[in-house]
Design an enzyme around this catalytic site. Structure first.
Site, PDB file in Angstrom:
ATOM      1  N   ASN A 100      -4.563 -38.999  56.130  1.00 17.29           N
ATOM      2  CA  ASN A 100      -4.810 -38.822  54.698  1.00 17.29           C
ATOM      3  C   ASN A 100      -4.202 -37.506  54.242  1.00 17.29           C
ATOM      4  O   ASN A 100      -4.038 -36.579  55.034  1.00 17.29           O
ATOM      5  CB  ASN A 100      -6.320 -38.806  54.448  1.00 17.29           C
ATOM      6  CG  ASN A 100      -6.661 -38.661  52.975  1.00 17.29           C
ATOM      7  OD1 ASN A 100      -6.061 -39.319  52.122  1.00 17.29           O
ATOM      8  ND2 ASN A 100      -7.621 -37.805  52.654  1.00 17.29           N
TER       9      ASN A 100
ATOM     10  N   HIS B  89      -4.773 -34.449  51.351  1.00 19.79           N
ATOM     11  CA  HIS B  89      -5.775 -33.926  50.418  1.00 19.79           C
ATOM     12  C   HIS B  89      -5.207 -32.693  49.720  1.00 19.79           C
ATOM     13  O   HIS B  89      -4.638 -31.818  50.377  1.00 19.79           O
ATOM     14  CB  HIS B  89      -7.059 -33.572  51.170  1.00 19.79           C
ATOM     15  CG  HIS B  89      -8.139 -33.112  50.254  1.00 19.79           C
ATOM     16  ND1 HIS B  89      -8.880 -33.990  49.489  1.00 19.79           N
ATOM     17  CD2 HIS B  89      -8.574 -31.870  49.933  1.00 19.79           C
ATOM     18  CE1 HIS B  89      -9.734 -33.300  48.747  1.00 19.79           C
ATOM     19  NE2 HIS B  89      -9.566 -32.013  48.992  1.00 19.79           N
TER      20      HIS B  89
ATOM     21  N   SER C 284      -3.377 -30.404  52.577  1.00 24.41           N
ATOM     22  CA  SER C 284      -3.672 -30.684  53.984  1.00 24.41           C
ATOM     23  C   SER C 284      -3.405 -32.145  54.308  1.00 24.41           C
ATOM     24  O   SER C 284      -3.736 -33.034  53.517  1.00 24.41           O
ATOM     25  CB  SER C 284      -5.155 -30.421  54.290  1.00 24.41           C
ATOM     26  OG  SER C 284      -5.545 -29.136  53.860  1.00 24.41           O
TER      27      SER C 284
HETATM   28  C1  GRF Z   1      -2.999 -36.848  45.687  1.00 21.08           C
HETATM   29  O1  GRF Z   1      -3.210 -35.590  45.091  1.00 21.08           O
HETATM   30  C2  GRF Z   1      -3.595 -36.886  47.063  1.00 21.08           C
HETATM   31  O2  GRF Z   1      -3.627 -35.654  47.699  1.00 21.08           O
HETATM   32  C3  GRF Z   1      -5.014 -37.321  46.774  1.00 21.08           C
HETATM   33  O3  GRF Z   1      -4.893 -38.250  45.736  1.00 21.08           O
HETATM   34  C4  GRF Z   1      -3.737 -37.946  44.958  1.00 21.08           C
HETATM   35  C5  GRF Z   1      -2.942 -39.204  44.831  1.00 21.08           C
HETATM   36  O4  GRF Z   1      -1.893 -39.091  43.909  1.00 21.08           O
HETATM   37  N1  GRF Z   1      -5.644 -37.842  47.966  1.00 21.08           N
HETATM   38  P1  GRF Z   1      -0.799 -40.246  43.809  1.00 21.08           P
HETATM   39  O5  GRF Z   1      -1.551 -41.549  43.561  1.00 21.08           O
HETATM   40  O6  GRF Z   1      -0.062 -40.285  45.107  1.00 21.08           O
HETATM   41  O7  GRF Z   1       0.088 -39.889  42.656  1.00 21.08           O
END
Ligand code: GRF
Length: 191
Positions: A106, A108, A135
């Site tokens: 994932n 974040h 991260s």
């Molecule tokens: C990103 O900021 C990611 O870190 C978080 O959710 C957001 C997703 O954005 N987990 P996108 O849908 O890829 O534009």
């Protein structure tokens, strides 16, 4: 290595990863994208890129176990080695975790363990930090608690607005996620 991406929303990270994989620069095949939201923009992006997509909602199932068992079936069917979460807004439950332990990653938008949870960017902004980060981590049963694979620091600049701060963090995501993915593909997963 066969990869599936899970996303619930905009899908900008999906787009970056998909284009990178499609460019053929590393030995991976993006088999499909899954979204638990049928109107998510990520599905439009997938269509444009010619990537297979699946979408169903948790609500369509009696419980989360059956929902996830359906996902596991799909992952097995396409012989997926690695599940890449890119804005997938559900906590991974035991069914999926057991079947794909150490094989789900994932991204974040904070320097974990700082500002875990749904609003990593806003929480960091409201806390008036001097720097936050991005991260990439393995997924475990907690929320944003899995083993960190790689993280980078991103400064909050003096004349930043929440918007410019957010943009800088997203830009770092677009750099970091493909980089980590490529490394995992070339060097293998942890177990
Ligand atoms: C990103 O900021 C990611 O870190 C978080 O959710 C957001 C997703 O954005 N987990 P996108 O849908 O890829 O534009």
């Amino acid at each position: 290595m066969n990869v599936a991406i899970f996303a619930s929303g905009n899908g900008s990270n999906f787009q970056v990863l998909a284009e990178k994989i499609q460019s053929g620069k590393f030995p991976a095949s993006l088999k499909f994208v899954f979204s638990d939201k049928q109107d998510a923009y990520v599905l439009k992006r997938a269509k444009k890129l010619g990537i297979l997509s699946f979408s169903f909602k948790l609500k369509e199932f009696t419980n989360k176990e059956i929902y996830e068992a359906t996902l596991v079936e799909l992952l097995k069917q396409y012989e997926i080695d690695l599940v890449v979460l890119a804005g997938y807004m559900k906590i991974i439950g035991t069914t999926l975790l057991k079947a794909y332990e150490g094989k789900i990653i994932n991204i974040h938008p904070s320097f974990l363990p700082e500002f875990s949870g749904l609003h990593g960017i806003e929480d960091a902004w409201n806390a008036q930090v001097k720097e936050s980060g991005v991260s990439v981590h393995y997924v475990d049963a907690g929320v944003d608690t899995g083993e960190i694979i790689k993280q980078v620091r991103i400064p909050r600049l003096e004349n930043d607005t929440l918007e410019s701060f957010e943009q800088r963090i997203h830009k770092a995501e677009y750099q970091l996620y493909p980089e980590v993915l490529e490394k995992l593909i070339r060097k293998g997963l942890k177990t």
